[in-house]
Write an enzyme that holds these catalytic residues in place. Structure first.
Site, PDB file in Angstrom:
ATOM      1  N   GLU A 168      -6.687   4.021 -14.026  1.00  0.00           N
ATOM      2  CA  GLU A 168      -5.660   3.217 -14.586  1.00  0.00           C
ATOM      3  C   GLU A 168      -5.977   2.055 -15.041  1.00  0.00           C
ATOM      4  OE1 GLU A 168      -2.005   3.486 -12.324  1.00  0.00           O
ATOM      5  OE2 GLU A 168      -1.027   2.060 -13.590  1.00  0.00           O
ATOM      6  N   ARG A 169      -5.699   1.486 -16.222  1.00  0.00           N
ATOM      7  CA  ARG A 169      -6.125   0.287 -17.004  1.00  0.00           C
ATOM      8  C   ARG A 169      -7.375   0.227 -16.851  1.00  0.00           C
ATOM      9  NH1 ARG A 169      -1.205   0.428 -18.767  1.00  0.00           N
ATOM     10  NH2 ARG A 169       0.674   0.021 -17.106  1.00  0.00           N
ATOM     11  N   ASN A 210      -1.762   2.954  -7.145  1.00  0.00           N
ATOM     12  CA  ASN A 210      -0.601   3.787  -7.252  1.00  0.00           C
ATOM     13  C   ASN A 210      -1.237   5.439  -6.721  1.00  0.00           C
ATOM     14  OD1 ASN A 210       1.329   2.278  -8.892  1.00  0.00           O
ATOM     15  ND2 ASN A 210       0.097   2.445 -10.261  1.00  0.00           N
ATOM     16  N   GLU A 307       7.041  -0.457  -8.174  1.00  0.00           N
ATOM     17  CA  GLU A 307       6.709   0.265  -9.392  1.00  0.00           C
ATOM     18  C   GLU A 307       6.944   1.930  -8.691  1.00  0.00           C
ATOM     19  OE1 GLU A 307       4.709  -2.223 -12.396  1.00  0.00           O
ATOM     20  OE2 GLU A 307       3.337  -1.201 -10.902  1.00  0.00           O
ATOM     21  N   ARG A 340      -0.234  -5.320  -0.465  1.00  0.00           N
ATOM     22  CA  ARG A 340       0.009  -6.176  -1.607  1.00  0.00           C
ATOM     23  C   ARG A 340       1.305  -6.879  -1.684  1.00  0.00           C
ATOM     24  NH1 ARG A 340      -0.499  -3.123  -6.559  1.00  0.00           N
ATOM     25  NH2 ARG A 340      -1.917  -4.821  -7.599  1.00  0.00           N
ATOM     26  N   ARG A 350      11.411 -11.844 -12.444  1.00  0.00           N
ATOM     27  CA  ARG A 350      10.322 -11.314 -11.840  1.00  0.00           C
ATOM     28  C   ARG A 350       9.574 -12.275 -11.012  1.00  0.00           C
ATOM     29  NH1 ARG A 350       6.376  -7.542 -15.092  1.00  0.00           N
ATOM     30  NH2 ARG A 350       4.636  -7.193 -13.313  1.00  0.00           N
ATOM     31  N   ASP A 379       1.896 -11.205 -13.687  1.00  0.00           N
ATOM     32  CA  ASP A 379       1.102  -9.692 -13.687  1.00  0.00           C
ATOM     33  C   ASP A 379      -0.207  -9.849 -14.681  1.00  0.00           C
ATOM     34  OD1 ASP A 379       0.172  -7.301 -13.315  1.00  0.00           O
ATOM     35  OD2 ASP A 379       1.451  -6.135 -14.433  1.00  0.00           O
ATOM     36  N   GLU A 401      -5.995 -11.372  -5.729  1.00  0.00           N
ATOM     37  CA  GLU A 401      -6.450 -10.545  -6.419  1.00  0.00           C
ATOM     38  C   GLU A 401      -6.475 -10.917  -7.966  1.00  0.00           C
ATOM     39  OE1 GLU A 401      -4.009  -6.523  -5.850  1.00  0.00           O
ATOM     40  OE2 GLU A 401      -4.062  -6.511  -8.097  1.00  0.00           O
ATOM     41  N   GLU A 407      -6.431  -5.455 -19.055  1.00  0.00           N
ATOM     42  CA  GLU A 407      -5.334  -4.868 -19.258  1.00  0.00           C
ATOM     43  C   GLU A 407      -4.502  -5.605 -20.503  1.00  0.00           C
ATOM     44  OE1 GLU A 407      -2.798  -4.030 -15.980  1.00  0.00           O
ATOM     45  OE2 GLU A 407      -1.296  -3.461 -17.340  1.00  0.00           O
ATOM     46  N   TRP A 551      10.632  -7.489 -25.023  1.00  0.00           N
ATOM     47  CA  TRP A 551      10.807  -8.317 -23.806  1.00  0.00           C
ATOM     48  C   TRP A 551      11.485  -9.491 -23.797  1.00  0.00           C
ATOM     49  CZ3 TRP A 551       8.934  -5.238 -20.459  1.00  0.00           C
ATOM     50  CH2 TRP A 551       7.850  -4.029 -20.764  1.00  0.00           C
TER      51      TRP A 551
END
Ligand code: GCU
Length: 690
Positions: A168-169, A210, A307, A340, A350, A379, A401, A407, A551
């Protein structure tokens, strides 16, 4: 590593005669401890490196060499009397786990080199350091190098989706991990371990945070697909032992991302309620089983209530209760939960959520829980303010992190170097303990550390873009020592990766140094806007193209202005910072321009300090970013013939794609700003989309 690119572990022949002679004198003969798996890795590395560097095979001695030349001795003082003779115990007594000493010594009249440490892992790092010195042709005649890592935990998070051969990514191709074929091993695993260990990384979380498909994340759903949570099944854990032993030789501990609902998914319980006795007992039994198979296992990483992943909220519990239930199971084994802080969902803004969720829990987490916090509150955007959680959790172990993979910064296509951004984050003064409390000072101790989301895949060059190798290298080096300057780390990487040609080195350093700001300019306009990318389903296009219209909440564009009001009159986010930061960010006049629209919604024609209006500055920056990338592309082109054809062509092609994508960003953003503001570009470059 012949099948794949060697990255920075190239070991090209030393041609400078005086260097060659001195390297040979001290390194052709070697006397290396033979007691631990790490020692085997050290010998293997010397066997790879020294013939290429020196043009001659090393001679490994079983006993102290009796030779006319000197020799290289690697071991702890307990391993070898020669080392105990050369390095008084006091000289290394203070080294932490992972620290090492490299010293030029005269022993029995011979010119020798000693690499020593108090741990075997330290010897691995010391060996790679020495090889780095040879690689960049440093003098070794008079060495006294003492190194201690700044942080105990320097972890790589591999967002690998097991059994799907994807990351992922991940923009470096398929996953390098062939889960279905474990316990069979690939040489690539060892090469990966070498790359990681050479920059001091000491833990790898093997799978994606995930661990279930979000759509299937509800506690009652049927979990019938192969997903990351399955790695906790007994047969999968058994398969992992071989892979773990590869990493073990390089001092790298394995970790797993686990699903909060594992007691139901892997086990057969009908709840994952952290207060349920059977659930707690299940986690204990599972942890015992894991440590039986993987004695150096590091711990579990958990993405919960985020998520679509399950979490304690499914049972009306908070994050402390959730994290501690798993931590108690790891505790007898010295394992740790990395929990996390990336949760969001309920807040309109957010940015507010992580602090809102975790700050009230400060002090309640078990001592073997580390809260893992992304560098910014949103993010991994090209630029964000530093998360206010750093500095707010004084009674909680925290980890930071960072995203090594790109990404939101052009993925495997754009040359975007993250170290300058990370450096800015490390140095940010949180004022947690009064002025002079930078983020980097808050992450020390056995429980804390730095985490990077990896960027490696099956591509020949590992990272999709040759220059993205620099991000992996820089992450490790910064996690080892956040005090290292961007210049030092970049110079190390360039010299090892592209050799001694100064023209080449200068150009590549210039490209890397300028790349991040350029990306900010064309992808955001440079005043603190962010998150304006396309979010399509297509795997590689997701988060790559511009799409500001998707967005509105993130950039706040409206006819009267742009930016998001995060002051008291808006979401109130700014109050999560202590003074004087809250005051600075909360004031339109004092807020640094590069974050202005992150904190404030301002009229399009609001004048910035130099008299330029907001909208004009956004236009100018978008254009400047593209111009900069074009210039960097030209600089790269000029290296034709000086960099090997394969790498030169690849990067040149990537630059062509980058320029075209940057133009697309520029055009989409400027048209959008033009549309909303109704204000034309003074320089007439922006066309209005009719
Ligand atoms: C981002 C990213 C996801 C990832 C998530 C996370 O939203 O796009 O791919 O899963 O962060 O960090 O958990």
């Amino acid at each position: 590593m012949n099948q794949y690119d060697d990255c920075w572990l190239r070991y090209e022949r030393v041609t400078e005669n005086d260097r060659l002679e001195s390297y040979r004198r001290r390194c052709r003969h070697a006397y290396v401890a033979e007691k631990a798996p790490e020692h085997g890795a050290i010998r293997d590395e010397l066997r790879r490196a020294l013939p290429d560097l020196l043009g001659t095979e090393p001679h490994f001695w079983q006993h102290p060499p009796t030779t006319a030349d000197g020799f290289l001795a690697i071991g702890t003082p307990e391993d070898m009397t020669m080392i105990a003779d050369s390095v008084p115990a006091d000289d290394i007594a203070e080294l932490s786990s992972g620290g090492y000493l490299i010293r030029s010594v005269t022993w029995n009249g011979l010119d020798c080199l000693v690499v020593t440490a108090t741990t075997d892992r330290g010897l691995v790092y010391g060996t790679f350091h020495l090889l780095r010195l040879l690689n960049v042709r440093e003098s070794i005649g008079d060495l006294e190098v003492r190194q201690d890592p700044a942080y105990e935990n320097r972890l790589l998070n591999q967002w690998d989706t097991p059994f799907h051969r994807s990351v992922e990514r991940g923009y470096g191709g398929e996953s390098i991990f062939d889960w279905e074929r474990l316990p069979d091993l690939r040489t690539r695993y060892e090469d990966y371990a070498r790359l990681l260990a050479s920059v001091g990384i000491n833990g790898i979380v093997l799978n994606n945070v995930n661990t279930t498909k979000p759509a299937r994340a509800s506690a009652n759903a049927a979990f019938d697909e192969f997903e990351g949570w399955q790695l906790l099944e007994s047969r999968r854990l058994e398969d992992l032992t071989g892979l773990a032993s590869v990493f073990r030789r390089y001092g790298i501990r394995p970790y797993l991302s686990v699903n909060f609902a594992s007691p139901m998914l892997v086990g057969d319980l009908d709840t994952a309620d952290p207060l349920d006795k059977d659930v707690q007992a299940w986690w204990r039994r599972k942890a015992d089983e894991v440590y039986d198979l993987l004695p150096d296992f590091g711990g579990f990483l958990v993405k919960a209530d985020s998520e679509g992943q399950p979490g304690p909220y499914d049972y009306g519990r908070d994050h402390v209760t959730g994290a501690n239930a798993i931590a108690q199971a790891l505790k007898p084994h010295g394992g740790r939960v990395w929990w996390r802080a990336f949760v969001y969902g309920s807040h309109e803004d957010r940015a507010v959520q992580a602090y809102d969720t975790f700050e009230p829990l400060d002090g309640d987490f078990a001592d073997n829980v580390t809260v893992q916090i992304k560098n910014g509150p949103i993010d991994f955007q090209p630029r964000e303010p530093v998360s206010p959680l750093f500095g707010a959790l004084s009674e909680t172990a925290i980890g930071m992190e960072l995203q090594i993979t790109q990404e939101y910064t052009g993925q495997g296509v754009h040359a975007t170097y993250h170290l300058p951004m990370w450096k800015e984050v490390f140095e940010f003064d949180t004022h947690a303990d009064g002025a002079g409390t930078p983020v980097k000072s808050l992450l020390r101790g056995d429980e804390q550390g730095i985490v990077g989301v990896g960027n490696v895949g099956e591509d020949y060059n590992w990272t999709g873009h040759y220059l993205a190798q620099a991000n992996l290298y820089a992450f490790g080096r910064a996690a080892w020592s956040p005090d290292l300057s961007v210049e030092t780390v970049t110079d190390e990487w360039v010299r090892q990766t592209f050799g001694a040609d100064e023209t080449v080195g200068d150009v590549i350093k210039d490209i890397l140094r300028r790349s991040w700001e350029a990306c900010i300019d064309y992808e955001t306009g440079g005043l603190g806007l962010l998150h304006m990318m396309h979010n399509g389903e297509e795997h590689l296009e997701n988060h790559y193209y511009p799409s500001p219209e998707e967005w509105p909440g993130y950039h706040g564009a409206s006819e009267d202005g742009i930016g998001v009001d995060r002051t008291e009159s808006g979401s109130g986010y700014v109050a999560q910072y202590p003074e004087p930061i809250a005051d600075r960010y909360g004031s339109v006049e004092r807020c640094p321009e590069e974050l202005l629209l992150f904190f404030h919604h301002l009229p399009w024609d609001h004048e910035l300090e130099d008299g330029t209006t907001v909208v004009q500055r956004l236009y100018d920056n978008c254009f400047a970013g593209v111009d900069e990338v074009k210039r960097l592309r030209e600089r790269w082109h000029a290296l034709e013939g000086r960099v090997d054809e394969r790498r030169h062509r690849h990067v040149a092609e990537r630059f062509d794609e980058q320029v075209s994508n940057a133009q697309r960003w520029r055009d989409a953003l400027t048209a959008y700003f033009r549309e909303y503001s109704g204000i034309p570009d003074e320089r007439g470059r922006v066309r209005r989309d009719e």
